[in-house]
Design a protein around this motif. Structure first.
Motif, PDB file in Angstrom:
ATOM      1  N   ALA A 294       8.312   2.781  -7.893  1.00 33.61           N
ATOM      2  CA  ALA A 294       7.446   2.499  -6.741  1.00 33.61           C
ATOM      3  C   ALA A 294       6.495   1.346  -7.040  1.00 33.61           C
ATOM      4  O   ALA A 294       6.319   0.436  -6.218  1.00 33.61           O
ATOM      5  CB  ALA A 294       6.665   3.754  -6.369  1.00 33.61           C
ATOM      6  N   PHE A 295       5.881   1.362  -8.212  1.00 32.51           N
ATOM      7  CA  PHE A 295       4.942   0.297  -8.564  1.00 32.51           C
ATOM      8  C   PHE A 295       5.662  -1.044  -8.740  1.00 32.51           C
ATOM      9  O   PHE A 295       5.097  -2.099  -8.442  1.00 32.51           O
ATOM     10  CB  PHE A 295       4.174   0.654  -9.839  1.00 32.51           C
ATOM     11  CG  PHE A 295       3.152   1.749  -9.658  1.00 32.51           C
ATOM     12  CD1 PHE A 295       2.328   1.786  -8.540  1.00 32.51           C
ATOM     13  CD2 PHE A 295       3.002   2.743 -10.617  1.00 32.51           C
ATOM     14  CE1 PHE A 295       1.377   2.778  -8.370  1.00 32.51           C
ATOM     15  CE2 PHE A 295       2.059   3.747 -10.453  1.00 32.51           C
ATOM     16  CZ  PHE A 295       1.245   3.767  -9.331  1.00 32.51           C
ATOM     17  N   GLU A 296       6.914  -0.989  -9.215  1.00 29.91           N
ATOM     18  CA  GLU A 296       7.678  -2.240  -9.347  1.00 29.91           C
ATOM     19  C   GLU A 296       7.974  -2.833  -7.963  1.00 29.91           C
ATOM     20  O   GLU A 296       7.887  -4.055  -7.762  1.00 29.91           O
ATOM     21  CB  GLU A 296       8.989  -1.989 -10.102  1.00 29.91           C
ATOM     22  CG  GLU A 296       9.673  -3.255 -10.537  1.00 29.91           C
ATOM     23  CD  GLU A 296      10.418  -3.117 -11.863  1.00 29.91           C
ATOM     24  OE1 GLU A 296      10.869  -4.154 -12.366  1.00 29.91           O
ATOM     25  OE2 GLU A 296      10.530  -1.999 -12.388  1.00 29.91           O
ATOM     26  N   SER A 297       8.289  -1.976  -7.002  1.00 30.79           N
ATOM     27  CA  SER A 297       8.514  -2.440  -5.631  1.00 30.79           C
ATOM     28  C   SER A 297       7.242  -3.059  -5.068  1.00 30.79           C
ATOM     29  O   SER A 297       7.276  -4.105  -4.410  1.00 30.79           O
ATOM     30  CB  SER A 297       8.968  -1.278  -4.736  1.00 30.79           C
ATOM     31  OG  SER A 297      10.224  -0.788  -5.155  1.00 30.79           O
ATOM     32  N   ALA A 298       6.100  -2.420  -5.341  1.00 28.83           N
ATOM     33  CA  ALA A 298       4.813  -2.945  -4.860  1.00 28.83           C
ATOM     34  C   ALA A 298       4.520  -4.305  -5.476  1.00 28.83           C
ATOM     35  O   ALA A 298       4.072  -5.236  -4.791  1.00 28.83           O
ATOM     36  CB  ALA A 298       3.692  -1.960  -5.198  1.00 28.83           C
TER      37      ALA A 298
ATOM     38  N   LYS B 280       0.830  -1.206   0.000  1.00 31.30           N
ATOM     39  CA  LYS B 280       0.000   0.000   0.000  1.00 31.30           C
ATOM     40  C   LYS B 280       0.866   1.259   0.000  1.00 31.30           C
ATOM     41  O   LYS B 280       0.565   2.237  -0.687  1.00 31.30           O
ATOM     42  CB  LYS B 280      -0.932   0.003   1.213  1.00 31.30           C
ATOM     43  CG  LYS B 280      -2.042  -1.032   1.135  1.00 31.30           C
ATOM     44  CD  LYS B 280      -2.930  -0.986   2.363  1.00 31.30           C
ATOM     45  CE  LYS B 280      -4.030  -2.028   2.289  1.00 31.30           C
ATOM     46  NZ  LYS B 280      -4.878  -2.029   3.518  1.00 31.30           N
ATOM     47  N   LYS B 281       1.964   1.217   0.769  1.00 28.48           N
ATOM     48  CA  LYS B 281       2.866   2.370   0.847  1.00 28.48           C
ATOM     49  C   LYS B 281       3.487   2.667  -0.513  1.00 28.48           C
ATOM     50  O   LYS B 281       3.468   3.818  -0.981  1.00 28.48           O
ATOM     51  CB  LYS B 281       3.962   2.109   1.880  1.00 28.48           C
ATOM     52  CG  LYS B 281       4.963   3.258   2.030  1.00 28.48           C
ATOM     53  CD  LYS B 281       6.136   2.883   2.928  1.00 28.48           C
ATOM     54  CE  LYS B 281       7.124   1.985   2.211  1.00 28.48           C
ATOM     55  NZ  LYS B 281       8.342   1.705   2.994  1.00 28.48           N
ATOM     56  N   PHE B 282       4.037   1.631  -1.172  1.00 27.20           N
ATOM     57  CA  PHE B 282       4.676   1.842  -2.473  1.00 27.20           C
ATOM     58  C   PHE B 282       3.647   2.225  -3.545  1.00 27.20           C
ATOM     59  O   PHE B 282       3.938   3.019  -4.444  1.00 27.20           O
ATOM     60  CB  PHE B 282       5.459   0.596  -2.895  1.00 27.20           C
ATOM     61  CG  PHE B 282       6.781   0.456  -2.200  1.00 27.20           C
ATOM     62  CD1 PHE B 282       7.780   1.400  -2.393  1.00 27.20           C
ATOM     63  CD2 PHE B 282       7.038  -0.612  -1.352  1.00 27.20           C
ATOM     64  CE1 PHE B 282       9.007   1.281  -1.749  1.00 27.20           C
ATOM     65  CE2 PHE B 282       8.254  -0.747  -0.704  1.00 27.20           C
ATOM     66  CZ  PHE B 282       9.242   0.208  -0.897  1.00 27.20           C
ATOM     67  N   THR B 283       2.444   1.656  -3.438  1.00 33.97           N
ATOM     68  CA  THR B 283       1.390   2.018  -4.387  1.00 33.97           C
ATOM     69  C   THR B 283       1.022   3.489  -4.237  1.00 33.97           C
ATOM     70  O   THR B 283       0.862   4.213  -5.230  1.00 33.97           O
ATOM     71  CB  THR B 283       0.141   1.138  -4.177  1.00 33.97           C
ATOM     72  OG1 THR B 283       0.495  -0.228  -4.400  1.00 33.97           O
ATOM     73  CG2 THR B 283      -0.973   1.526  -5.145  1.00 33.97           C
ATOM     74  N   SER B 284       0.904   3.939  -2.998  1.00 32.13           N
ATOM     75  CA  SER B 284       0.601   5.347  -2.738  1.00 32.13           C
ATOM     76  C   SER B 284       1.719   6.255  -3.259  1.00 32.13           C
ATOM     77  O   SER B 284       1.460   7.299  -3.880  1.00 32.13           O
ATOM     78  CB  SER B 284       0.402   5.561  -1.238  1.00 32.13           C
ATOM     79  OG  SER B 284       0.112   6.904  -0.958  1.00 32.13           O
ATOM     80  N   LEU B 285       2.969   5.836  -3.046  1.00 29.38           N
ATOM     81  CA  LEU B 285       4.111   6.603  -3.553  1.00 29.38           C
ATOM     82  C   LEU B 285       4.091   6.673  -5.081  1.00 29.38           C
ATOM     83  O   LEU B 285       4.409   7.711  -5.685  1.00 29.38           O
ATOM     84  CB  LEU B 285       5.422   5.966  -3.084  1.00 29.38           C
ATOM     85  CG  LEU B 285       5.794   6.141  -1.604  1.00 29.38           C
ATOM     86  CD1 LEU B 285       6.999   5.268  -1.254  1.00 29.38           C
ATOM     87  CD2 LEU B 285       6.081   7.607  -1.298  1.00 29.38           C
TER      88      LEU B 285
ATOM     89  N   ASN C 178       6.326  12.477 -12.323  1.00 30.15           N
ATOM     90  CA  ASN C 178       7.586  11.726 -12.191  1.00 30.15           C
ATOM     91  C   ASN C 178       7.350  10.273 -12.608  1.00 30.15           C
ATOM     92  O   ASN C 178       7.119   9.401 -11.764  1.00 30.15           O
ATOM     93  CB  ASN C 178       8.085  11.821 -10.744  1.00 30.15           C
ATOM     94  CG  ASN C 178       9.404  11.084 -10.527  1.00 30.15           C
ATOM     95  OD1 ASN C 178      10.004  10.564 -11.468  1.00 30.15           O
ATOM     96  ND2 ASN C 178       9.850  11.026  -9.279  1.00 30.15           N
ATOM     97  N   LEU C 179       7.429   9.995 -13.903  1.00 28.93           N
ATOM     98  CA  LEU C 179       7.117   8.658 -14.415  1.00 28.93           C
ATOM     99  C   LEU C 179       8.160   7.622 -13.998  1.00 28.93           C
ATOM    100  O   LEU C 179       7.815   6.466 -13.736  1.00 28.93           O
ATOM    101  CB  LEU C 179       6.975   8.698 -15.932  1.00 28.93           C
ATOM    102  CG  LEU C 179       5.784   9.512 -16.456  1.00 28.93           C
ATOM    103  CD1 LEU C 179       5.818   9.603 -17.976  1.00 28.93           C
ATOM    104  CD2 LEU C 179       4.473   8.893 -15.993  1.00 28.93           C
ATOM    105  N   ASN C 180       9.413   8.030 -13.940  1.00 27.20           N
ATOM    106  CA  ASN C 180      10.456   7.092 -13.482  1.00 27.20           C
ATOM    107  C   ASN C 180      10.208   6.686 -12.034  1.00 27.20           C
ATOM    108  O   ASN C 180      10.289   5.502 -11.681  1.00 27.20           O
ATOM    109  CB  ASN C 180      11.840   7.725 -13.618  1.00 27.20           C
ATOM    110  CG  ASN C 180      12.311   7.787 -15.058  1.00 27.20           C
ATOM    111  OD1 ASN C 180      11.968   6.938 -15.872  1.00 27.20           O
ATOM    112  ND2 ASN C 180      13.104   8.803 -15.380  1.00 27.20           N
ATOM    113  N   GLY C 181       9.880   7.662 -11.206  1.00 24.34           N
ATOM    114  CA  GLY C 181       9.592   7.370  -9.806  1.00 24.34           C
ATOM    115  C   GLY C 181       8.364   6.493  -9.648  1.00 24.34           C
ATOM    116  O   GLY C 181       8.329   5.604  -8.786  1.00 24.34           O
ATOM    117  N   ALA C 182       7.355   6.724 -10.497  1.00 30.01           N
ATOM    118  CA  ALA C 182       6.138   5.908 -10.445  1.00 30.01           C
ATOM    119  C   ALA C 182       6.450   4.463 -10.793  1.00 30.01           C
ATOM    120  O   ALA C 182       5.998   3.535 -10.101  1.00 30.01           O
ATOM    121  CB  ALA C 182       5.090   6.471 -11.404  1.00 30.01           C
ATOM    122  N   CYS C 183       7.224   4.263 -11.851  1.00 28.47           N
ATOM    123  CA  CYS C 183       7.576   2.894 -12.260  1.00 28.47           C
ATOM    124  C   CYS C 183       8.357   2.180 -11.162  1.00 28.47           C
ATOM    125  O   CYS C 183       8.117   1.003 -10.873  1.00 28.47           O
ATOM    126  CB  CYS C 183       8.382   2.913 -13.551  1.00 28.47           C
ATOM    127  SG  CYS C 183       7.415   3.359 -15.025  1.00 28.47           S
TER     128      CYS C 183
END
Length: 219
Positions: free
Chosen positions: A36-40, A15-20, A29-34
């Motif tokens: 964070a979602f990859e970590s999730a 949930k934390k990484f999804t929110s991030l 920030n598309l790189n940051g989104a990818c």
């Protein structure tokens, strides 16, 4: 009194990484989104809960498509496909296929894009989501025109016109009408082309009148 659902530390981290990831998307920030979602997604795989895994793959795939890496986006979006249409909700199913359509179109797999957009359009119509239905119908018109299926392309643009009219979106209705006129001219359907052209002229005049009225009111 019903018991509260207990979440594990890994579920909380998902949930934390999804929110991030969503925060990064909102800030562009598309790189940051990818990241964070990859970590999730990696964490979701560890506790093997289907809905959560698919949601993470959808977020990751859509982010890669937005980033311009459609090939990688397709890889993750396909992992987000549910075992049954209703498993993750019809809205998610429609959005998933819309994103697949965008991704397939980006890599030149236009027939696959058409199939995905058609599935999305059926779902959006069922949901009465007119904004997304109109947008998807425009995509269908474009991909079928590319495939030289001019009759179907004309029909899709015509359907988009009807939905834009219902929405009161004159600007996009004019764009759809213009595309349809050009296709009907290519098809040498003179009578129908003339009918649609007259509607196009009427709508264009309405747009011009509204623009001039707005300028006058502003002054």
């Amino acid at each position: 009194m019903p018991s509260e659902s207990v979440t594990t530390p890994k579920e909380q981290d998902v949930k934390k990484f999804t929110s991030l990831g969503h925060d990064a998307l909102r800030s562009g920030n598309l790189n940051g989104a990818c990241e964070a979602f990859e970590s999730a997604a990696k964490l979701a795989n560890e506790f093997n809960e289907g809905f959560t895994q698919r949601a993470c793959y959808f977020n990751l795939g859509a982010s890669y498509v937005a980033k311009g890496d459609a090939k990688k986006g397709i890889e993750f979006l396909l992992k987000a496909l549910p075992p049954e249409k209703e498993a993750d909700g019809s809205a998610n199913f429609a959005d998933l296929h819309y994103n697949l359509g965008i991704a397939y179109d980006s890599v030149g797999e236009v027939e696959s894009a058409a199939k995905s957009f058609e599935i999305a359009s059926v779902e959006y119509k069922t949901q009465d989501n007119k904004e997304m239905l109109a947008e998807t119908l425009m995509k269908l018109g474009s991909v079928h025109a590319f495939l030289n299926d001019l009759g179907r392309a004309s029909d899709f643009f015509g359907n988009a016109c009807e939905v834009f009219d219902e929405l009161g979106d004159k600007k996009n209705e004019v764009l759809a009408l213009s595309s349809r006129v050009n296709l009907l001219a290519d098809l040498k359907d003179i009578e129908k082309c003339g009918d649609v052209l007259r509607v196009l002229i009427d709508r264009s005049e309405e747009l011009s009148d509204n623009f001039l009225k707005g300028k006058s009111d502003f002054c």
